[in-house]
Design an enzyme around this catalytic site. Structure first.
Site, short mmCIF file in Angstrom:
data_model
loop_
_atom_site.label_atom_id
_atom_site.label_comp_id
_atom_site.label_asym_id
_atom_site.label_seq_id
_atom_site.Cartn_x
_atom_site.Cartn_y
_atom_site.Cartn_z
N TYR A 167 38.86 18.52 12.32
CA TYR A 167 37.92 19.31 12.75
C TYR A 167 38.04 20.89 12.27
CZ TYR A 167 36.03 22.99 15.96
OH TYR A 167 35.44 24.25 16.63
N ARG A 174 32.22 24.67 6.86
CA ARG A 174 31.10 25.40 7.52
C ARG A 174 31.05 26.93 7.46
NH1 ARG A 174 30.13 24.71 13.97
NH2 ARG A 174 32.52 25.15 14.02
N TYR A 227 38.63 33.46 17.29
CA TYR A 227 39.83 32.67 17.49
C TYR A 227 40.91 33.05 16.58
CZ TYR A 227 37.58 29.28 20.92
OH TYR A 227 36.84 28.43 21.62
N ARG A 240 28.20 31.62 21.81
CA ARG A 240 28.53 30.50 23.04
C ARG A 240 27.19 30.33 23.47
NH1 ARG A 240 33.45 28.83 23.09
NH2 ARG A 240 35.08 30.49 22.78
N GLU A 345 33.57 18.43 27.69
CA GLU A 345 32.60 19.48 27.38
C GLU A 345 31.09 19.41 27.66
OE1 GLU A 345 33.49 20.45 23.01
OE2 GLU A 345 31.11 20.62 22.85
#
Ligand code: 3EB
Length: 352
Positions: A167, A174, A227, A240, A345
């Site tokens: 991940y 990305r 983060y 978000r 999730e």
């Protein structure tokens, strides 16, 4: 940990939205969970933009053939567990053009695009990098607006590869692609989900369009793009939620939302606490967007719930039944959440 990817990064800076010659109002956008064995749309005057098809049990493509050959369709090995049928269909009210380019399949109409990329998932950093550059290229060629919603699916998402979780590798590729493309990595980011499948290729589906976009962050959570480096060498590139407003509609695209407070996972090993925290996070996001309460949205909201452990379906479903409006369609699928300590999730679409 490699701070830089090993591949060359082309310079693709340019405007996010390059208007096409002819401008007309962005067509309407609709979404529904539909049966895998039925027609793709419910009514005349609905034209399919694309499909996210869940199902399969390790089979690369999920059950059955692709819905219709030319329709862009993501078919991910992610078993359907309960609730609404496992085929998510995106549609519009005008006939669309279907095309293939740069290895993508897409549907396009008047500034609105749905597209799908599929590529080998062996090196998630390289795959994500190349796929995102192809997506940006295609949207710019068509003069769509920015990418505002993305789904990312690939196998073994929590597996380690040469010292870095897959991940985190994906996030690296990305980030580098969007940065090379001139996306501001705190302001232009789409709503997103990134979930592990049980096998097969890396699939990315996206929506891009012209309209008014508002980025909505969650007051209970550190923005993912901020983060700290403890979560990987490049932060996850998503907002978000994105509110997408056109003259025809006003809609909130809610990213995959999990039990994270600040930047920390909350309720490790405790599915009930993770459920409650996730619902509270959704509630805070809805409030920030000026939307109605989670338990009063009725059919204006549609939710997809990813569960790491299918054996936890019944207790989680029972609990979410009290937190979400029972009238809001919910699709439960099995998928690996991108942090190993997260059990569920929830993503959603809300009509404002
Ligand atoms: C989180 O909040 C949980 O990397 O695109 C949720 C939604 C998550 C999207 C992504 C990751 C992504 O960090 C994980």
């Amino acid at each position: 940990m490699p701070a830089r990817p090993s591949f060359a990064i082309p310079d693709l800076r340019g405007p996010i939205a390059r208007p096409a010659g002819r401008r007309s109002a962005t067509p309407s956008l609709g979404q529904a969970y539909r049966p895998v064995d039925g027609p793709l749309v419910q009514a005349p005057g609905q034209y399919v933009l694309g499909v996210l098809q869940h199902g399969g049990d390790g089979d690369h493509d999920g059950p059955g053939p692709a819905p219709v050959v030319e329709v862009p369709a993501c078919r991910v090995a992610m078993p359907v567990l309960a609730g609404a049928p496992g085929r998510e269909v995106w549609f519009t009210d005008q006939p669309v053009h279907y095309g293939q380019r740069h290895g993508l399949r897409y549907a396009y109409r008047d500034g609105l695009m749905f597209g799908v990329v599929r590529c080998p998932a062996g090196e998630p950093d390289r795959a994500a990098h190349d796929a995102y550059l192809d997506i940006v290229r295609l949207t710019r060629e068509h003069g769509t607006g920015p990418i505002f919603r993305v789904w990312n699916f690939f196998p073994d998402i929590n597996g380690e590869q040469a010292g870095l979780e897959r991940y985190r590798r994906f996030c690296l590729g990305r980030y580098e692609a969007l940065s090379a493309a001139g996306y501001r990595l705190d302001a232009d980011l789409p709503a997103a989900s990134a979930v592990g499948t049980h096998g097969g290729d890396l699939w990315i589906a996206f929506l891009a369009g012209r309209g008014i976009f508002a980025q909505i962050e969650n007051p209970r959570q550190v923005s993912a793009f901020r983060y700290p480096p403890a979560y990987g060498p490049r932060s996850p590139s998503f907002s978000r939620a994105i509110r997408f407003t056109t003259p025809r509609q006003d809609r909130l695209f809610i990213s995959g939302t999990a039990s994270i407070l600040g930047h920390r996972s909350h309720g490790t090993g405790d599915p009930a606490l993770q459920c409650r925290t996730t619902a509270d996070n959704l509630q805070a996001l809805l409030a920030a967007a000026g939307a109605d309460r989670l338990d009063r949205l009725g059919e204006r909201a549609r939710w997809k719930i990813y569960l790491r452990h299918p054996r936890q379906l019944e207790p989680i479903r029972e609990q979410l039944g009290t937190l979400l409006d029972p009238a809001s369609p919910c699709l439960y699928v099995a998928g690996d959440i991108c942090r190993a300590d997260l059990l569920l999730e929830i993503e959603g679409v809300v009509d404002l």
